[in-house]
Design a protein around this motif. Structure first.
Motif, PDB file in Angstrom:
ATOM      1  N   ARG A   1       0.849  -1.189   0.000  1.00  0.00           N
ATOM      2  CA  ARG A   1       0.000   0.000   0.000  1.00  0.00           C
ATOM      3  C   ARG A   1       0.888   1.243   0.000  1.00  0.00           C
ATOM      4  NH1 ARG A   1      -5.332   1.026   1.701  1.00  0.00           N
ATOM      5  NH2 ARG A   1      -5.662   3.052   2.728  1.00  0.00           N
ATOM      6  N   PHE A   2       0.625   2.193  -0.911  1.00  0.00           N
ATOM      7  CA  PHE A   2       1.433   3.394  -0.933  1.00  0.00           C
ATOM      8  C   PHE A   2       0.621   4.565  -1.493  1.00  0.00           C
ATOM      9  CE2 PHE A   2       1.677   2.388  -5.319  1.00  0.00           C
ATOM     10  CZ  PHE A   2       2.186   3.476  -6.008  1.00  0.00           C
ATOM     11  N   THR A   3       1.087   5.756  -1.203  1.00  0.00           N
ATOM     12  CA  THR A   3       0.408   6.964  -1.660  1.00  0.00           C
ATOM     13  C   THR A   3       0.867   7.302  -3.074  1.00  0.00           C
ATOM     14  OG1 THR A   3       0.278   7.813   0.592  1.00  0.00           O
ATOM     15  CG2 THR A   3      -0.024   9.398  -1.185  1.00  0.00           C
ATOM     16  N   SER A   4      -0.034   7.219  -4.007  1.00  0.00           N
ATOM     17  CA  SER A   4       0.267   7.533  -5.402  1.00  0.00           C
ATOM     18  C   SER A   4      -0.096   8.978  -5.702  1.00  0.00           C
ATOM     19  CB  SER A   4      -0.528   6.599  -6.321  1.00  0.00           C
ATOM     20  OG  SER A   4      -0.437   7.029  -7.676  1.00  0.00           O
ATOM     21  N   VAL A   5       0.543   9.557  -6.708  1.00  0.00           N
ATOM     22  CA  VAL A   5       0.132  10.885  -7.153  1.00  0.00           C
ATOM     23  C   VAL A   5      -1.233  10.838  -7.817  1.00  0.00           C
ATOM     24  CG1 VAL A   5       2.509  11.695  -7.438  1.00  0.00           C
ATOM     25  CG2 VAL A   5       1.311  10.676  -9.379  1.00  0.00           C
ATOM     26  N   LEU A   6      -1.675   9.640  -8.198  1.00  0.00           N
ATOM     27  CA  LEU A   6      -3.017   9.437  -8.742  1.00  0.00           C
ATOM     28  C   LEU A   6      -3.808   8.612  -7.733  1.00  0.00           C
ATOM     29  CD1 LEU A   6      -2.278   8.580 -12.490  1.00  0.00           C
ATOM     30  CD2 LEU A   6      -3.084  10.744 -11.544  1.00  0.00           C
ATOM     31  N   PRO A   7      -4.609   9.241  -6.874  1.00  0.00           N
ATOM     32  CA  PRO A   7      -5.348   8.495  -5.848  1.00  0.00           C
ATOM     33  C   PRO A   7      -6.208   7.396  -6.466  1.00  0.00           C
ATOM     34  CG  PRO A   7      -5.533  10.864  -5.500  1.00  0.00           C
ATOM     35  CD  PRO A   7      -4.877  10.683  -6.826  1.00  0.00           C
ATOM     36  N   ALA A   8      -6.263   6.274  -5.804  1.00  0.00           N
ATOM     37  CA  ALA A   8      -6.992   5.122  -6.345  1.00  0.00           C
ATOM     38  C   ALA A   8      -8.471   5.412  -6.533  1.00  0.00           C
ATOM     39  CB  ALA A   8      -6.802   3.916  -5.424  1.00  0.00           C
ATOM     40  N   ASP A   9      -9.046   6.292  -5.702  1.00  0.00           N
ATOM     41  CA  ASP A   9     -10.463   6.636  -5.826  1.00  0.00           C
ATOM     42  C   ASP A   9     -10.664   8.002  -6.458  1.00  0.00           C
ATOM     43  OD1 ASP A   9      -9.536   8.265  -3.847  1.00  0.00           O
ATOM     44  OD2 ASP A   9     -11.110   7.792  -2.393  1.00  0.00           O
ATOM     45  N   GLY A  10      -9.594   8.601  -6.998  1.00  0.00           N
ATOM     46  CA  GLY A  10      -9.689   9.919  -7.583  1.00  0.00           C
ATOM     47  C   GLY A  10      -9.679  11.041  -6.567  1.00  0.00           C
ATOM     48  N   LYS A  11      -9.575  10.710  -5.276  1.00  0.00           N
ATOM     49  CA  LYS A  11      -9.607  11.730  -4.218  1.00  0.00           C
ATOM     50  C   LYS A  11      -8.395  11.632  -3.315  1.00  0.00           C
ATOM     51  CE  LYS A  11     -14.679  11.784  -4.215  1.00  0.00           C
ATOM     52  NZ  LYS A  11     -15.913  11.555  -3.423  1.00  0.00           N
ATOM     53  N   ALA A  12      -8.345  10.583  -2.495  1.00  0.00           N
ATOM     54  CA  ALA A  12      -7.240  10.495  -1.544  1.00  0.00           C
ATOM     55  C   ALA A  12      -6.828   9.074  -1.202  1.00  0.00           C
ATOM     56  CB  ALA A  12      -7.612  11.233  -0.256  1.00  0.00           C
ATOM     57  N   ALA A  13      -7.491   8.084  -1.751  1.00  0.00           N
ATOM     58  CA  ALA A  13      -7.220   6.700  -1.363  1.00  0.00           C
ATOM     59  C   ALA A  13      -5.832   6.250  -1.814  1.00  0.00           C
ATOM     60  CB  ALA A  13      -8.280   5.768  -1.943  1.00  0.00           C
ATOM     61  N   ALA A  14      -5.173   5.497  -0.957  1.00  0.00           N
ATOM     62  CA  ALA A  14      -3.870   4.930  -1.302  1.00  0.00           C
ATOM     63  C   ALA A  14      -4.026   3.840  -2.361  1.00  0.00           C
ATOM     64  CB  ALA A  14      -3.199   4.362  -0.064  1.00  0.00           C
ATOM     65  N   ALA A  15      -2.969   3.614  -3.102  1.00  0.00           N
ATOM     66  CA  ALA A  15      -2.950   2.535  -4.090  1.00  0.00           C
ATOM     67  C   ALA A  15      -2.486   1.243  -3.435  1.00  0.00           C
ATOM     68  CB  ALA A  15      -2.025   2.900  -5.242  1.00  0.00           C
ATOM     69  N   GLN A  16      -2.924   0.131  -3.972  1.00  0.00           N
ATOM     70  CA  GLN A  16      -2.490  -1.183  -3.495  1.00  0.00           C
ATOM     71  C   GLN A  16      -1.864  -1.930  -4.663  1.00  0.00           C
ATOM     72  OE1 GLN A  16      -2.782  -2.289  -0.209  1.00  0.00           O
ATOM     73  NE2 GLN A  16      -1.463  -3.967  -0.873  1.00  0.00           N
ATOM     74  N   VAL A  17      -0.610  -2.303  -4.511  1.00  0.00           N
ATOM     75  CA  VAL A  17       0.124  -3.002  -5.569  1.00  0.00           C
ATOM     76  C   VAL A  17       0.426  -4.414  -5.124  1.00  0.00           C
ATOM     77  CG1 VAL A  17       2.249  -3.039  -6.925  1.00  0.00           C
ATOM     78  CG2 VAL A  17       1.129  -0.866  -6.448  1.00  0.00           C
ATOM     79  N   ALA A  18       0.023  -5.387  -5.915  1.00  0.00           N
ATOM     80  CA  ALA A  18       0.326  -6.785  -5.611  1.00  0.00           C
ATOM     81  C   ALA A  18       1.806  -7.055  -5.885  1.00  0.00           C
ATOM     82  CB  ALA A  18      -0.543  -7.705  -6.463  1.00  0.00           C
TER      83      ALA A  18
END
Length: 253
Positions: free
Chosen positions: A29-46
């Motif tokens: 889990r990490f903070t992307s410059v492109l939020p996973a929900d378009g707002k603020a959600a962290a991204a999850q990378v397998a």
């Protein structure tokens, strides 16, 4: 016997020309410059594996020789524009001006994806690429370090007409080389990185089309170098080629 020989030849052509090195990345889990929900959600990378080095001219030359449908005089224009591999001396010769260990450029998304398939791989997703590119030599996430950001921004001062260095720069903490500071890199989902709604209709893809208003929803705005990559990718079409767009491949764990 002839039929068996043809089958064996087909299997050989399906194999990668060079046994490339792939390194395992843990994901997370990490903070992307492109939020996973378009707002603020962290991204999850397998967890995934990433090619330690960019694909080179020599490797791509071996690929087009084995798969002549990807030579520049045979590829369908819907799959690659008119500048595809035009830096090479001919369809199957690099020439004196192109070094074998330079990263291959002027390749379309379609061509890059086809090459990765020849290594039983694929192009990385944006989140996978961003996850790997956040690391430096000792830290998995160096993005908060102003010095790290400045070192990456220094690449953008290099004229696009300058000859590309050969691959083989210092590895980051994962063992991945040249992920920052050498070329732009195709990602699988490049056309989902919407920065500006009309960015695909603005002419020469070698020019960076960045829409400030479109970036307002992005996080981590201080990581301007990463935002510039998103802007570049969002301006591209899958058949486009540029002087500084290369690629590396990834594999799912």
């Amino acid at each position: 016997m002839r039929a068996l020989a043809l089958v064996c030849l087909g299997l050989l052509l399906a194999l990668p020309a060079v046994a490339a090195d792939y390194v395992a990345l843990p994901g997370g889990r990490f903070t992307s410059v492109l939020p996973a929900d378009g707002k603020a959600a962290a991204a999850q990378v397998a967890p995934f594996r990433l090619r330690t080095e960019l694909v080179t001219n020599a490797e791509f030359l071996a690929f087009v020789k084995a798969h002549p449908q990807w030579q520049r005089d045979k590829v369908a224009r819907i799959l690659a524009d008119a500048r595809y591999l035009t830096q090479w001396a001919s369809t199957d010769t690099l020439g004196d001006e192109v070094l074998p260990r330079q990263p291959v450029t002027r390749v379309s998304w379609f061509a890059a994806q086809a090459y990765c398939e020849s290594e039983q791989a694929r192009l990385p997703s944006w989140y996978e690429w961003e996850f790997a590119a956040a690391a430096d030599a000792t830290r998995r996430d160096a993005r908060a370090d102003p010095a790290w950001r400045e070192s990456i921004l220094g690449w953008y001062s290099r004229p696009s007409s300058t000859a590309l260095p050969e691959i083989g720069g210092a590895a980051n903490v994962y063992g991945v080389r040249d992920i920052n500071g050498l070329v732009w890199e195709w990602v699988d989902d490049f056309n989902a990185l919407m920065v500006a709604s009309d960015s695909r209709d603005q002419g020469d893809p070698d020019l960076l089309k960045f829409c400030g208003a479109g970036a307002l929803s992005m996080q981590e705005k201080e990581n301007y170098a990463v935002l510039m990559r998103i802007a570049m990718l969002s301006a591209m079409k899958a058949a486009d080629t540029t002087n500084n767009m290369g690629f590396r491949c990834a594999k799912s764990d």
